[in-house]
Design an enzyme around this catalytic site. Structure first.
Site, short mmCIF file in Angstrom:
data_model
loop_
_atom_site.label_atom_id
_atom_site.label_comp_id
_atom_site.label_asym_id
_atom_site.label_seq_id
_atom_site.Cartn_x
_atom_site.Cartn_y
_atom_site.Cartn_z
N GLY A 283 0.84 -1.20 0.00
CA GLY A 283 0.00 0.00 0.00
C GLY A 283 0.87 1.24 0.00
CB SER A 284 0.18 4.70 1.06
OG SER A 284 -0.05 4.54 2.45
N GLY B 163 2.94 1.86 5.16
CA GLY B 163 4.04 0.93 5.34
C GLY B 163 4.98 1.36 6.45
CD GLU C 83 4.13 -3.63 -4.07
OE1 GLU C 83 4.22 -2.43 -4.44
OE2 GLU C 83 3.11 -4.31 -4.20
CB CYS D 32 1.89 0.07 -6.58
SG CYS D 32 2.05 -1.64 -6.97
C1 UN1 Z 1 -0.08 -3.25 -7.31
O1 UN1 Z 1 -0.49 -2.27 -7.95
O2 UN1 Z 1 -0.04 -3.21 -6.05
O3 UN1 Z 1 2.63 -5.34 -12.22
C2 UN1 Z 1 0.33 -4.53 -7.90
C3 UN1 Z 1 1.44 -5.03 -12.07
C4 UN1 Z 1 0.53 -6.03 -11.41
C5 UN1 Z 1 0.59 -5.90 -9.94
C6 UN1 Z 1 0.38 -4.53 -9.40
N1 UN1 Z 1 0.94 -7.36 -11.81
O4 UN1 Z 1 0.98 -3.97 -12.47
#
Ligand code: UN1
Length: 510
Positions: free
Chosen positions: A242-243, A247, A264, A298
């Protein structure tokens, strides 16, 4: 139709916020309203879990751990195989719920469930490959080896934007590694969590040796659920996605008790567009990465660093595509951009655009769309923002479809601009020049956990490790040897001689 999907996934109007195995606990926390970002409609109400529920779930997980760690790993893989089978059977329903609750378009929602299936298949294979090393001992008649043992209950915290896949990345690995999982999903997507949890529990019910507290679900906010979970001494690992803000809070709490965390977090992903790039390919990749998922991955592309010779051309091309891209109800055929998750996301987007405007940026798009989209949802045209790289807003992750475009003259300058942000998740270069590509991937190139050539920043496969450096948190989830984070490593030295030689030639005669 929708009600049918929900009921096939076992979701009723009033849902418990705490599940330990197949049992729903009577929770008494604040009510959480599950809404669809498509039109703001209420889907169900959840009574959130509290600290007492978290500790009950952890106790049950600890009890389950004592049994599960003794089940042979390939047999643990069998549970994951059963979960994957059910995911295949319920792929369409689960994807429909992902669309309903997170707003992503049908194809991406199906892709997300496929990502769960992929990582489950990966984990099944892994269950026979939890290899340790044997090590040459310096002493005669001695053997050294490493073993990987189950770690214990794992707390998994996930975000709204990948409401099912990220749980699967963690849980499928944790299960084969011998660890129970306690899941705290985003309060914005609780129903996806309930559906996944029920699917996994129905598979566990088929396996007599899967203990009941192996999987649990605690739905609630950071204070009620996240904090007690991160603080619990019986949870050796907290995996949080998450953000950066979230984290950091989780890591601080876990670190205080010397617990492990696997983080992550935010990304601020850049793409270097070199003069030799295939612009057709690059345009498609940029649009998917920057505007796809309404800019809410993300891995979303947030910074385009284009060589001065191709910058105007790429902006023209992107403007053309953005002007015609279909935005609206993500269930409708042809729609490529669904809603933002909520009003707060729109406020974040307007704040970032205002900061860019004040700094003299030229903004194309970025307006809210009212006509031709469902009322009650937040629909926006993705923004292209021509800006200088030193404007502070460029260094922030705004979870919305804003693409900052900057220019460069030399590759070292492009790499310097690229790396000059606090985050380090995903990156890419588009070039047909082998030397440039290799330089970007080298130790002096991109400083991210993911670096691609002629592919955008988003949409990674599960086979590689996923995560990044700096404020992204340094953790790695999913493929490669990410499983090692879910186990404890023990070094064994075995003496099969009749002597007791000491290491380093030390003598100690008694
Ligand atoms: C996320 O946005 O937390 O690579 C994961 C990607 C995806 C996973 C994103 N397989 O965009």
């Amino acid at each position: 139709m929708e009600r049918d999907v929900l009921s096939r996934l076992g979701i009723t109007d009033a849902v418990s916020g705490c599940w330990i195995g197949a049992d729903a606990r009577l929770t008494s926390g604040k009510p959480i309203t599950a809404r669809s970002p498509i039109d703001g409609r209420t889907l169900a109400t959840i009574t959130s879990a509290g600290a007492g529920d978290v500790s009950a779930a952890v106790d049950a997980a600890q009890e389950a751990f004592l049994k599960w760690r003794l089940v042979p790993a390939p047999r643990r893989g069998e549970l994951v195989r059963l979960i994957a089978r059910r995911l295949r059977e319920q792929k369409e329903d689960l994807a429909a719920l992902v669309t309903l609750e997170s707003g992503k378009i049908a194809s991406e929602a199906l892709g997300e469930v496929q990502e769960m299936i992929d990582v489950a298949d990966f984990a099944v294979g892994l269950s026979r490959q939890l290899y340790g090393l044997t090590i040459a001992s310096e002493r005669s008649g001695h053997r050294m080896m490493e073993q990987w043992h189950p770690l214990g209950p794992v707390g998994v915290i996930t975000a709204f934007n990948f409401p099912v896949a990220v749980w699967a990345w963690n849980t499928m690995l944790a299960l084969v590694c011998g660890d129970p999982v306690i899941w705290k999903p985003s309060e914005k997507t609780p129903l996806c969590a309930v559906a996944c949890h029920r699917i996994a529990c129905s598979a566990a019910a088929e396996m007599a040796d899967a203990p009941s507290g192996l999987l649990s679900l605690v739905i609630g906010d950071a204070g009620d659920v996240g904090q007690p979970l991160a603080a619990n001494n019986q949870v050796p690992l907290i995996s949080a996605t998450g953000s950066t803000h979230m984290g950091r809070a989780v890591a601080e709490v876990a670190a205080r008790r010397l617990g492990r965390s696997l983080l992550e977090l935010g990304g601020n992903n850049g793409l270097v567009l070199a003069p030799s790039a295939d612009l057709d390919l690059a345009t498609r990749a940029i649009v998917f990465a920057a505007a796809g998922t309404a800019g809410q991955r993300c891995t979303t592309l947030r910074r385009l660093i284009a060589h001065r010779d191709v910058r105007d051309e790429i902006v023209r091309r992107l403007q053309r595509v953005y002007a015609n891209i279909k935005i609206g109800d993500p269930r409708e055929a042809g729609v490529l951009i669904g809603p933002l998750i909520d009003e707060a996301a729109w406020q974040g987007m307007t704040r970032a655009l205002a900061a860019a405007r004040t700094a003299g940026a030229v903004i194309h798009g970025g307006e809210r769309i009212i006509n031709g989209v469902p009322a009650g949802g937040v629909y926006v045209r993705p923004a292209i923002v021509e800006i200088r790289p030193d404007v502070p807003i460029v260094r922030e992750e705004t979870f919305a479809p804003i693409l900052y475009v900057m220019s460069y003259d030399t590759l070292p300058e492009a790499i310097a601009i690229h790396n000059d942000v606090p985050q380090g998740l995903a990156s890419a270069i588009f070039t047909n020049d082998l030397r440039e590509a290799e330089e970007f991937l080298s130790a002096a190139g991109s400083d991210c956990g993911i670096a691609n050539v002629n592919i955008g920043t988003s949409g990674a496969e599960i086979g590689g490790e996923f995560g990044g450096e700096k404020q992204t948190g340094g953790g790695r989830e999913s493929g490669s040897d990410a499983w090692k984070a879910y186990m404890r490593r023990v070094t064994n030295t075995i003496n099969y001689s009749k002597d007791l030689p000491l290491a380093q030639g030390v003598s100690f005669d008694v």
